[in-house]
Design an enzyme around this catalytic site. Structure first.
Site, PDB file in Angstrom:
ATOM      1  CG  ASP A  19      50.222  34.955  42.703  1.00 28.17           C
ATOM      2  OD1 ASP A  19      50.220  34.946  41.469  1.00 28.17           O
ATOM      3  OD2 ASP A  19      49.755  34.028  43.399  1.00 28.17           O
ATOM      4  CD  GLU A  39      47.142  37.412  39.540  1.00 27.14           C
ATOM      5  OE1 GLU A  39      47.213  36.948  40.693  1.00 27.14           O
ATOM      6  OE2 GLU A  39      47.033  36.693  38.542  1.00 27.14           O
TER       7      GLU A  39
HETATM    8  C1  NOJ Z   1      48.421  33.902  39.500  1.00 24.53           C
HETATM    9  C2  NOJ Z   1      49.644  33.568  38.701  1.00 24.53           C
HETATM   10  O1  NOJ Z   1      49.816  34.536  37.689  1.00 24.53           O
HETATM   11  C3  NOJ Z   1      49.429  32.186  38.152  1.00 24.53           C
HETATM   12  O2  NOJ Z   1      50.402  31.850  37.195  1.00 24.53           O
HETATM   13  C4  NOJ Z   1      49.411  31.228  39.300  1.00 24.53           C
HETATM   14  O3  NOJ Z   1      49.104  29.926  38.825  1.00 24.53           O
HETATM   15  C5  NOJ Z   1      48.379  31.608  40.357  1.00 24.53           C
HETATM   16  N1  NOJ Z   1      48.347  33.017  40.624  1.00 24.53           N
HETATM   17  C6  NOJ Z   1      48.677  30.928  41.666  1.00 24.53           C
HETATM   18  O4  NOJ Z   1      49.846  31.469  42.239  1.00 24.53           O
END
Ligand code: NOJ
Length: 540
Positions: free
Chosen positions: A211, A275
């Site tokens: 993430d 990500e």
């Molecule tokens: C990316 C995640 O996909 C999202 O849902 C989240 O709010 C943020 N990162 C923070 O962790």
């Protein structure tokens, strides 16, 4: 293992298809209205290993760890547990074993950038300035006027700093105030997150989606971000700022490599999928200098952000092809839990050709649960907003059957369910012309085709206004042409000319997204008839 068009070996995840499960909304086994791990286990037939399964290779499960839920699981209070609402570790082990039995890999969500305010590390850190956990987070004294240390803004709005009165300092949060940022300049963070990585890999998981990696490092001098250029739209421009000093710093690659080392130590060859919402040329850095150096895959979000328009899609695809290192392998999704679903963004008419696009490009596609039946955004009519960042509509429960709550739960679903009488898995499973049947066929086509699995990509020079995105996929012994119409109206296209001397004049239809257009027929590439929003795979 197979081989690329250029003879290089390929891993399982390169030709593979990944499937994202948002566990709160996939399937509820105990009637509390919230999806859970046993619900996932009970629905694995939908994914792989049974007649009529989609045939995907891996699932990525969004967070199910203990969490107060300010960000629906992305605020973790215990990285190595299961939130009771989703089950327990024994239930997770059952899910993992059942998935592996059918040849389905399992990826978890690793959230290395921030914890919950309720995490014991943060509770200890805020207990006193001298607590040894203090340095795991980012603290700063107030500005001379008593306000936040600088003007950095959080992703979800407002200042990125929260005042902690008892200890008289601000802490940094890139997302909600309930999500304090970990400080990856502190070796203790490397050690602790490394233990989390090892815990799950040693338990048998196959890798992680990682993430918000770009937020893991910030400028230690807390320099001010410049204002965003007015009117310019870029991923690193938001909330009025160009996030120059608190996002995508050069040292983020060291963080990725640290996670990679922990993963390799526990389970060599684990998949790490990063990500980060940044432009592709910067994203490419996170693949490191060689295979297995940093991330294996990173999401190409400029692709997700493209409109349903042939030229824009081609531009996004080719930017990534150009930006990635020779060993790089693209990874794309059309929908996820953070963005409006593509059935809503593109419109329903696009869905069949969009499926073909996603499953025939060079790269690993990540499907978002429900896209295989054409689920669209469901905006809660009651005006109830659960996610403060406005993402509820893309997170509504899976529509399994034409039944109350779509067969998702016997209780009251935590978010409203879309119209399951129109769109559901059960009905589409028995309809050979359904979107679900098409996804299944395309995944099987891909698995059976060396060119689609791992062949090279080359875009064709279709006219900018043709509304057709056409490309070649080629391996040592197979050559395919894919043409995707985004135009909504039928037309005849000269793909032979677009091939600039590289294509034969004739081909044979392998598959069309039009349910009544059977494969096998000979095609003249100089006059290729495509219905509006039709996609075709042509054998050359
Ligand atoms: C990316 C995640 O996909 C999202 O849902 C989240 O709010 C943020 N990162 C923070 O962790």
């Amino acid at each position: 293992m197979g081989r690329h068009g250029d003879g290089k070996r390929v891993t399982w995840w390169q030709p593979g298809v990944l499937y994202q499960i948002y566990p709160r909304s996939f399937a509820d086994s105990d009637g509390d209205g919230i999806g859970d791990l046993d619900g996932i286990t009970a629905h694995l037939d939908h994914l792989r290993g049974a007649p009529g399964s989609l045939g995907v290779d891996a699932i990525w499960i969004s967070p199910f760890f203990p969490s107060p839920g300010a960000d629906y699981g992305y605020d973790v209070s215990d990285y190595t547990g299961v939130d009771p609402v989703y089950g327990d570790l024994a239930g997770f082990d059952r899910l993992l074993a059942a998935a592996h039995e059918r040849g389905l890999c399992v990826l978890l969500d690793l959230i290395p950038g921030h914890t919950s305010v309720e995490h014991p590390w943060f509770r200890a850190a805020r207990s006193s300035r001298s607590d040894p956990h203090r340095s795991l987070y980012i603290w700063a004294d107030p500005a001379p006027d008593g306000g936040p240390p600088n003007g950095w803004t959080s992703c979800f709005g407002g200042p990125a700093w929260e005042w902690d009165a008892p200890t008289g300092q601000y802490y940094l949060h890139s997302f909600y105030p309930e999500q304090p940022d970990l400080d990856w300049r502190d070796p203790g963070v490397h050690e602790r997150i490394g233990q989390v990585v090892r815990f799950w890999l040693e338990r048998g998981v196959d890798g992680f989606r990682v993430d918000a990696i770009d937020r893991s490092i910030k400028d230690p001098l807390l320099r001010e971000n410049p204002p965003a250029a007015p009117g310019e739209r870029r991923f690193d421009f938001f909330r009025g700022q160009h996030h120059l000093w608190n996002k995508d710093r050069p040292e983020v690659l060291d963080v990725v490599r640290s996670i990679r080392r922990s993963a390799e130590a526990a389970r060599p060859g684990s998949l790490l999928l990063g990500e980060s919402y940044i432009p592709v040329e910067r994203l490419a850095r996170y693949l490191g200098d060689a295979p297995g150096d940093a991330f294996d895959l990173v999401f190409d979000f400029p692709f997700l952000a493209s409109p349903w328009e042939a030229g824009a899609l081609r531009h996004a695809v080719e930017e990534a092809e150009a930006a990635f290192p020779a060993f790089g392998w693209p990874c794309r999704a059309l929908s996820n839990h953070d963005n409006p679903r593509h059935a809503t963004r593109f419109g329903r008419r696009s869905l069949r050709a969009a499926a073909m696009l996603s499953l025939t490009l060079r790269g690993t596609p990540v499907l978002y649960m429900g896209e295989e039946i054409g689920m669209a955004d469901v905006v809660p009519s009651s005006g109830v907003v659960l996610d403060r960042a406005g993402r509820d509509a893309a997170r509504t429960p899976m529509q399994w059957r034409d039944a109350p709550a779509g067969g998702f739960t016997t209780g009251r679903p935590w978010l409203p369910v879309g119209d399951a009488s129109q769109v559901n898995v059960e009905d589409q499973a028995s309809d050979p012309g359904s979107l679900l049947a098409l996804y299944r066929q395309l995944i099987a086509d891909r698995a059976a085709s060396p060119a689609l699995r791992a062949g090279s990509y080359r875009g064709l020079e279709t006219a900018a206004d043709s509304g057709v995105f056409a490309y070649l996929r080629q391996s040592a012994d197979e050559r395919l042409l894919v043409a995707i119409s985004t135009s909504g109206t039928a037309g005849s296209h000269d793909l032979y000319a677009a091939g600039r001397g590289r294509l034969p004049a004739k081909g044979r239809l392998r598959r069309s997204t039009e349910p009544d257009r059977a494969g096998g027929q000979a095609l003249d590439l100089r006059r290729m008839e495509l219905a509006g929003d039709e996609g075709v795979i042509v054998q050359l």
